[in-house]
Design an enzyme around this catalytic site. Structure first.
Site, PDB file in Angstrom:
ATOM      1  N   SER A 153       0.839  -1.189   0.000  1.00 33.44           N
ATOM      2  CA  SER A 153       0.000   0.000   0.000  1.00 33.44           C
ATOM      3  C   SER A 153       0.884   1.254   0.000  1.00 33.44           C
ATOM      4  O   SER A 153       1.680   1.430  -0.922  1.00 33.44           O
ATOM      5  CB  SER A 153      -0.968  -0.033   1.191  1.00 33.44           C
ATOM      6  OG  SER A 153      -2.001   0.906   1.030  1.00 33.44           O
ATOM      7  N   GLU A 215      -8.496  -5.683  -6.725  1.00 34.85           N
ATOM      8  CA  GLU A 215      -8.077  -4.278  -6.767  1.00 34.85           C
ATOM      9  C   GLU A 215      -7.960  -3.748  -8.189  1.00 34.85           C
ATOM     10  O   GLU A 215      -7.845  -2.539  -8.394  1.00 34.85           O
ATOM     11  CB  GLU A 215      -6.705  -4.126  -6.107  1.00 34.85           C
ATOM     12  CG  GLU A 215      -6.614  -4.526  -4.666  1.00 34.85           C
ATOM     13  CD  GLU A 215      -5.214  -4.315  -4.135  1.00 34.85           C
ATOM     14  OE1 GLU A 215      -4.941  -3.213  -3.627  1.00 34.85           O
ATOM     15  OE2 GLU A 215      -4.377  -5.248  -4.242  1.00 34.85           O
ATOM     16  N   HIS A 253      -7.204  -5.888  -1.281  1.00 32.80           N
ATOM     17  CA  HIS A 253      -6.110  -5.025  -0.843  1.00 32.80           C
ATOM     18  C   HIS A 253      -5.442  -5.551   0.423  1.00 32.80           C
ATOM     19  O   HIS A 253      -4.212  -5.490   0.547  1.00 32.80           O
ATOM     20  CB  HIS A 253      -6.634  -3.609  -0.599  1.00 32.80           C
ATOM     21  CG  HIS A 253      -5.564  -2.598  -0.355  1.00 32.80           C
ATOM     22  ND1 HIS A 253      -4.710  -2.164  -1.346  1.00 32.80           N
ATOM     23  CD2 HIS A 253      -5.190  -1.931   0.780  1.00 32.80           C
ATOM     24  CE1 HIS A 253      -3.863  -1.277  -0.854  1.00 32.80           C
ATOM     25  NE2 HIS A 253      -4.130  -1.113   0.434  1.00 32.80           N
TER      26      HIS A 253
END
Length: 284
Positions: A153, A215, A253
């Site tokens: 991330s 995602e 995610h």
């Protein structure tokens, strides 16, 4: 009968240590370190530096410990794991916003509040290069040709920043679900400028951009940004940078971190022998 009636204690990870350190820039970190219980090879252990160490260190430790017991079967050798975390009991700290970014995001925070302090990536990279790595290398037998940086991330965004800004710092860069959408134009410019940073020098580095299948078409545009970044980096193979884009089927995610960590520990051994049979790989 109550469990509290029995002798009990906290669960500990054998063979690990935790250190509270302060950088020269007065930033406070928690280092979580695991060192193999076997003798180091002649050229030293591979080492994996994992961002968001509070959240991922235990998973890295268990995965390496289990798989390295059958190195000839798994392709995973014993490795030193260094989790770079923060002095908190929470999995994630808001301090990561400062360390993992170089400036203000292009989007507003969903709840309308201000983002935590940000923009300290250059300082954080300097800490890793000039303070942390020498500290680890001075205390453990490290193979300086097998050093991996892992992030997910915002951590994945920092991994790409580290690669593009300091391509000689590591050999393997694993950027999971990188938040390129934080400031996409800036990252694209940095990627296009990458050849100029090499000053006609050839490097030996490998980067993996990993994404969960769920995602791929998220409204944040995280999927398109990741594929676009891979497209920019792929031609740099002529400069010594090999690149892969890996999409993990069925993962989102948060859940993608587990297969991505498993893939990362294989890279600490030899990325070119890593099988991609269980993921959608766009590297060809």
């Amino acid at each position: 009968m109550n469990l509290s009636d029995f002798p009990n204690s906290q669960v500990m990870l054998s063979g690990t240590r935790q250190y509270e350190i302060v950088s020269h820039g007065n930033r406070h970190y928690r280092l979580l370190v695991s060192v193999p219980q076997t003798e180091p090879p002649p050229d030293g252990y591979p080492v994996i530096y994992a961002l968001d160490g509070n959240a991922v260190f235990g998973t890295f430790f268990e995965a390496v410990t289990m798989q390295s017991k059958r190195e000839e079967k798994t392709g995973v050798s014993p490795a030193v794991i260094v989790g770079i975390g923060y002095q908190t009991d929470h999995l994630f700290s808001s301090e990561r916003f400062f360390d993992y970014t170089t400036g203000c995001p292009v989007m507003s925070k969903p709840d309308g509040e201000k983002w935590p302090p940000h923009g300290g990536a250059e300082q954080f990279l300097s800490f890793i290069d000039t303070e942390l790595k020498p500290l680890i290398e001075g205390n453990y037998s490290i193979n300086k040709k097998k050093q991996t940086l892992f992030g997910h991330s915002l951590g994945g965004l920092f991994v790409l920043y580290a690669l593009l800004s300091s391509p000689y710092s590591f050999h393997y860069y694993v950027a999971g679900s990188p938040s390129i959408h934080w400031y996409p134009d800036k990252m694209i410019r940095l990627a296009h400028d990458f050849p100029n940073r090499l000053v006609n020098q050839h490097i030996s580095a490998h980067v993996v951009i990993g994404l969960g299948e769920q995602e791929r078409y998220h409204k944040s545009n995280i999927g398109d940004c990741a594929v676009n970044m891979y497209g920019i980096l792929k031609p740099y193979e002529r400069l010594g940078l090999t690149s892969e884009y890996v999409e993990f089927a069925g993962e989102g995610h948060g859940s993608v971190m587990l297969p991505l960590i498993n893939r990362t520990i294989r890279y600490s051994y030899d990325p070119y022998k890593t099988s991609m049979s269980d993921a959608k790989n766009l590297s060809s």
